[in-house]
Design an enzyme around this catalytic site. Structure first.
Site, mmCIF file in Angstrom:
data_model
loop_
_atom_site.group_PDB
_atom_site.id
_atom_site.type_symbol
_atom_site.label_atom_id
_atom_site.label_comp_id
_atom_site.label_asym_id
_atom_site.label_seq_id
_atom_site.Cartn_x
_atom_site.Cartn_y
_atom_site.Cartn_z
ATOM 1 N N HIS A 69 17.753 -14.101 15.528
ATOM 2 C CA HIS A 69 18.386 -13.506 14.343
ATOM 3 C C HIS A 69 19.686 -12.788 14.715
ATOM 4 O O HIS A 69 20.639 -12.779 13.944
ATOM 5 C CB HIS A 69 17.415 -12.518 13.672
ATOM 6 C CG HIS A 69 16.215 -13.193 13.085
ATOM 7 N ND1 HIS A 69 16.044 -13.374 11.732
ATOM 8 C CD2 HIS A 69 15.146 -13.766 13.680
ATOM 9 C CE1 HIS A 69 14.902 -14.017 11.516
ATOM 10 N NE2 HIS A 69 14.333 -14.260 12.680
ATOM 11 N N ASP A 107 20.016 -9.338 7.220
ATOM 12 C CA ASP A 107 19.058 -10.421 7.393
ATOM 13 C C ASP A 107 18.104 -10.382 6.190
ATOM 14 O O ASP A 107 17.734 -9.301 5.709
ATOM 15 C CB ASP A 107 18.270 -10.185 8.687
ATOM 16 C CG ASP A 107 17.474 -11.403 9.121
ATOM 17 O OD1 ASP A 107 17.839 -11.994 10.135
ATOM 18 O OD2 ASP A 107 16.483 -11.765 8.437
ATOM 19 N N SER A 149 17.473 -19.194 8.815
ATOM 20 C CA SER A 149 16.906 -20.524 9.057
ATOM 21 C C SER A 149 17.294 -21.492 7.945
ATOM 22 O O SER A 149 18.133 -21.181 7.108
ATOM 23 C CB SER A 149 15.388 -20.436 9.230
ATOM 24 O OG SER A 149 14.833 -19.723 8.171
ATOM 25 N N GLY A 153 13.049 -23.654 16.726
ATOM 26 C CA GLY A 153 13.716 -22.499 16.127
ATOM 27 C C GLY A 153 14.988 -23.032 15.471
ATOM 28 O O GLY A 153 15.550 -24.036 15.932
ATOM 29 N N ASN A 203 18.073 -21.991 15.305
ATOM 30 C CA ASN A 203 19.291 -22.006 16.131
ATOM 31 C C ASN A 203 19.245 -23.164 17.121
ATOM 32 O O ASN A 203 20.232 -23.892 17.280
ATOM 33 C CB ASN A 203 19.445 -20.688 16.900
ATOM 34 C CG ASN A 203 19.606 -19.512 15.957
ATOM 35 O OD1 ASN A 203 20.617 -19.396 15.293
ATOM 36 N ND2 ASN A 203 18.593 -18.676 15.870
ATOM 37 N N SER A 204 18.105 -23.326 17.784
ATOM 38 C CA SER A 204 17.986 -24.410 18.770
ATOM 39 C C SER A 204 18.193 -25.763 18.092
ATOM 40 O O SER A 204 18.880 -26.645 18.631
ATOM 41 C CB SER A 204 16.608 -24.379 19.438
ATOM 42 O OG SER A 204 16.481 -23.213 20.206
ATOM 43 N N LEU A 216 19.830 -26.485 15.288
ATOM 44 C CA LEU A 216 21.237 -26.682 14.903
ATOM 45 C C LEU A 216 22.106 -26.962 16.132
ATOM 46 O O LEU A 216 23.001 -27.817 16.101
ATOM 47 C CB LEU A 216 21.773 -25.417 14.236
ATOM 48 C CG LEU A 216 21.779 -25.318 12.725
ATOM 49 C CD1 LEU A 216 22.480 -24.051 12.288
ATOM 50 C CD2 LEU A 216 22.421 -26.530 12.057
ATOM 51 N N GLN A 265 9.495 -23.003 12.042
ATOM 52 C CA GLN A 265 9.570 -24.096 13.024
ATOM 53 C C GLN A 265 8.778 -25.327 12.574
ATOM 54 O O GLN A 265 9.166 -26.462 12.864
ATOM 55 C CB GLN A 265 9.046 -23.608 14.375
ATOM 56 C CG GLN A 265 9.844 -22.438 14.931
ATOM 57 C CD GLN A 265 9.062 -21.579 15.915
ATOM 58 O OE1 GLN A 265 8.034 -22.007 16.449
ATOM 59 N NE2 GLN A 265 9.523 -20.365 16.163
HETATM 60 C C1 UDX Z 1 13.320 -17.041 16.016
HETATM 61 C C2 UDX Z 1 12.311 -17.964 15.398
HETATM 62 O O1 UDX Z 1 11.303 -18.342 16.291
HETATM 63 C C3 UDX Z 1 12.988 -19.137 14.765
HETATM 64 O O2 UDX Z 1 12.054 -20.028 14.269
HETATM 65 C C4 UDX Z 1 13.897 -18.656 13.684
HETATM 66 O O3 UDX Z 1 14.531 -19.759 13.086
HETATM 67 C C5 UDX Z 1 14.896 -17.699 14.264
HETATM 68 O O4 UDX Z 1 14.241 -16.672 14.986
HETATM 69 P P1 UDX Z 1 13.719 -18.142 18.501
HETATM 70 O O5 UDX Z 1 12.275 -18.483 18.547
HETATM 71 O O6 UDX Z 1 14.246 -17.328 19.584
HETATM 72 O O7 UDX Z 1 14.120 -17.505 17.100
HETATM 73 O O8 UDX Z 1 14.467 -19.568 18.474
HETATM 74 P P2 UDX Z 1 15.911 -20.035 18.054
HETATM 75 O O9 UDX Z 1 16.169 -19.859 16.603
HETATM 76 O O10 UDX Z 1 16.036 -21.405 18.529
HETATM 77 O O11 UDX Z 1 16.922 -19.071 18.824
HETATM 78 C C6 UDX Z 1 16.971 -18.985 20.216
HETATM 79 C C7 UDX Z 1 18.387 -18.684 20.630
HETATM 80 O O12 UDX Z 1 18.355 -18.321 22.011
HETATM 81 C C8 UDX Z 1 19.318 -19.882 20.502
HETATM 82 O O13 UDX Z 1 20.573 -19.467 19.989
HETATM 83 C C9 UDX Z 1 19.483 -20.381 21.925
HETATM 84 O O14 UDX Z 1 20.752 -20.920 22.214
HETATM 85 C C10 UDX Z 1 19.243 -19.129 22.746
HETATM 86 N N1 UDX Z 1 18.641 -19.483 24.039
HETATM 87 C C11 UDX Z 1 17.378 -20.022 24.096
HETATM 88 C C12 UDX Z 1 19.377 -19.293 25.182
HETATM 89 O O15 UDX Z 1 20.527 -18.846 25.133
HETATM 90 N N2 UDX Z 1 18.799 -19.629 26.373
HETATM 91 C C13 UDX Z 1 17.548 -20.132 26.490
HETATM 92 O O16 UDX Z 1 17.103 -20.371 27.625
HETATM 93 C C14 UDX Z 1 16.807 -20.330 25.298
#
Ligand code: UDX
Length: 465
Positions: A30, A122, A145, A365, A367-368, A370, A388
């Site tokens: 977030h 948020d 999301s 997630g 961010n991942s 996208l 997710q």
């Molecule tokens: C959480 C929720 O799980 C997700 O479903 C929701 O959409 C947003 O909040 P998270 O689980 O951390 O987030 O996943 P994600 O949304 O993918 O965000 C992770 C962020 O960390 C991404 O921007 C990714 O680039 C970053 N990251 C991840 C790193 O920089 N390094 C890593 O090794 C893993």
């Protein structure tokens, strides 16, 4: 990570005198998009204040162009009791117990600077709508999301109330594959896993989040029209406020400095040694965890596929296992051999953009997901909870740019999915589809493109306050 330096409030130049206050939720997934949004709006000549918890505080030294305002009483010692698995309780605490402090911060800021025009929070800071109303400060919501997953959140409480999930068991094959009425892209088994523990408490949060979003002046989405046009149309019926689809945020600026963990740059030097399109990148974001038995299935699946892989094993992400136990008896090394490289946290955007990266095994997630789309990388999907599940189903069945692991973590299925994606024609087709989306992203951010135009509209909208 607490930062004592955030207690210092520094006033920065106020471009054309209009200041926006942005309030992120204190989680990596977030914080990243909210700070990216802050950068985007700053580039449009707004002054920016980041109002933030001390727990998981962003690092102000990376953002000298913003003012940082910490919320008192939100340090680690106050919030760490909730733990990563108790997100719902933490959300309730933030929304019930922090409103007075937030209001005081905003009052002080508005007294110091007459140019404060808008609060952007948020969506999960739903209780701030009341505070904003009391201060007569327009509030805009940022939903981090997808629109598709928002639809599933809106619908979830009424399905629970009508007993839709009652008696449902995952091993009931027919029912588990049945589609959810009104949300036909989803299967009932996805829906039932959105909030596996304490669905009733989750529903309360969802209902309040939904209501707070409906009452906000507008909603900013980190998505783009070409990806979610139909979902946007449906949204307009229940949420008539203006919606600005201006994503993907991370493509506006090269910046990954909102990372709460140290990114291991050896990931890139390791990738440099590999030929194009040859490596599988594996990471489940900042919250999701796996059981020890699941972790071992992952390791065996990866090893059996015989494809090189870069694997992010975040400390604490294997339930009940300490980091040193992971490597202590050399068992893991024996399974994965020379093909795998393990890091604690990677520079993910750079990894996905690296020519050696062929596919991404992700928890989906937003961010991942996208970030993967933007680099044209197809996915293997292992959703854990919340949004997710919906995103994984869209990746696999709607956009057809990945493979969903339908049976959790099972080495045979994992091995098969990796080969399908990395070696077979089917994988090539998915790569072509995701490359097509990547091109659409590039176009939507250019002058005249959908996100570009929506951002112009958003700026005009804020200036009209
Ligand atoms: C959480 C929720 O799980 C997700 O479903 C929701 O959409 C947003 O909040 P998270 O689980 O951390 O987030 O996943 P994600 O949304 O993918 O965000 C992770 C962020 O960390 C991404 O921007 C990714 O680039 C970053 N990251 C991840 C790193 O920089 N390094 C890593 O090794 C893993």
């Amino acid at each position: 990570m607490d930062s004592t330096s955030t207690t210092i409030i520094t006033k920065k130049q106020s471009n054309h005198g209009r200041r926006l206050v942005l309030l992120p939720l204190p989680f990596q997934g977030h914080i990243n998009p909210m700070l990216q949004l802050a950068n985007i709006l700053h580039s449009k000549a707004f002054s920016i204040t980041i109002l933030h918890t001390l727990f998981n505080s962003p690092n102000p030294t990376y953002y000298p162009h913003f003012t940082f305002l910490p919320i008192p009483g939100t340090a680690n010692e106050h919030l760490s009791v909730f733990g990563a698995e108790n997100v719902v309780s933490l959300l309730m605490y933030l929304n019930e117990d922090c409103m007075e402090q937030i209001k005081e911060c905003l009052v002080r800021l508005m007294l110091e600077d007459e140019g404060v025009v808008c609060l952007i929070t948020d969506a999960q800071w739903f209780a701030t709508q009341k505070v904003a109303d009391e201060l007569k400060l327009p509030r805009i919501v940022h939903r981090t999301s997808s629109i598709a997953s928002f639809h599933s959140y809106v619908a979830f409480p009424s399905f629970l109330e009508t007993g839709y999930f009652q008696g449902f068991k995952n091993d009931d094959e027919t029912k588990s594959r049945a589609l959810v009425p009104g949300l036909e892209s989803l299967k009932i088994k996805d829906f039932s896993k959105i909030f596996p523990s304490n669905p009733e408490a989750s529903c309360k949060v969802l209902e309040r989040m939904t209501q707070g979003t409906r009452l906000a002046r507008a909603v900013i989405w980190n998505t783009f029209k070409e990806l979610e046009e139909l979902e946007l149309e449906t949204l307009n019926h229940g949420f008539p406020n203006p919606h600005f689809l201006i994503g993907p945020f991370h493509k506006y600026f090269v910046a990954s400095s909102s990372s709460l963990f140290v990114q291991d740059q050896t990931s890139i030097s390791w990738l440099d040694k590999h030929p194009p399109n040859s490596v599988l990148y594996v990471s489940f974001g900042s919250i999701a965890g796996v059981e020890e038995s699941e972790f071992l299935e992952m390791a065996w699946g990866l090893a059996n596929s015989k494809q090189p892989f870069l694997w992010v094993v975040r400390p604490g992400s294997i339930k009940g296992m300490k980091e040193h136990e992971l490597f202590s008896d050399g068992a893991l090394g024996k399974i994965i051999g020379e093909r795998g490289y393990i890091v604690k946290w990677a520079p993910q955007q750079e990894v996905l953009a690296h020519p050696a990266t062929c596919a991404f095994w992700t928890h989906n997630g937003w961010n991942s997901t996208l970030e993967s789309i933007c680099e044209g990388v197809p996915m293997i999907c292992s959703p854990s909870f919340g949004d997710q599940l919906t995103t994984a189903r869209y990746v696999g069945d709607v956009w057809k740019i990945g493979v969903v692991l339908e049976n959790g973590f099972e080495r045979g299925e994992i091995d098969c999915a990796i080969k399908r994606l990395m070696l077979e024609k089917e994988g090539l087709e998915m790569r072509n589809k995701v490359m097509n989306l990547k091109e659409k992203v590039n176009f939507c951010l250019k002058k005249g493109g959908s996100s570009y135009s929506s951002l112009e509209d958003l700026v005009g909208y804020i200036l009209s306050f």
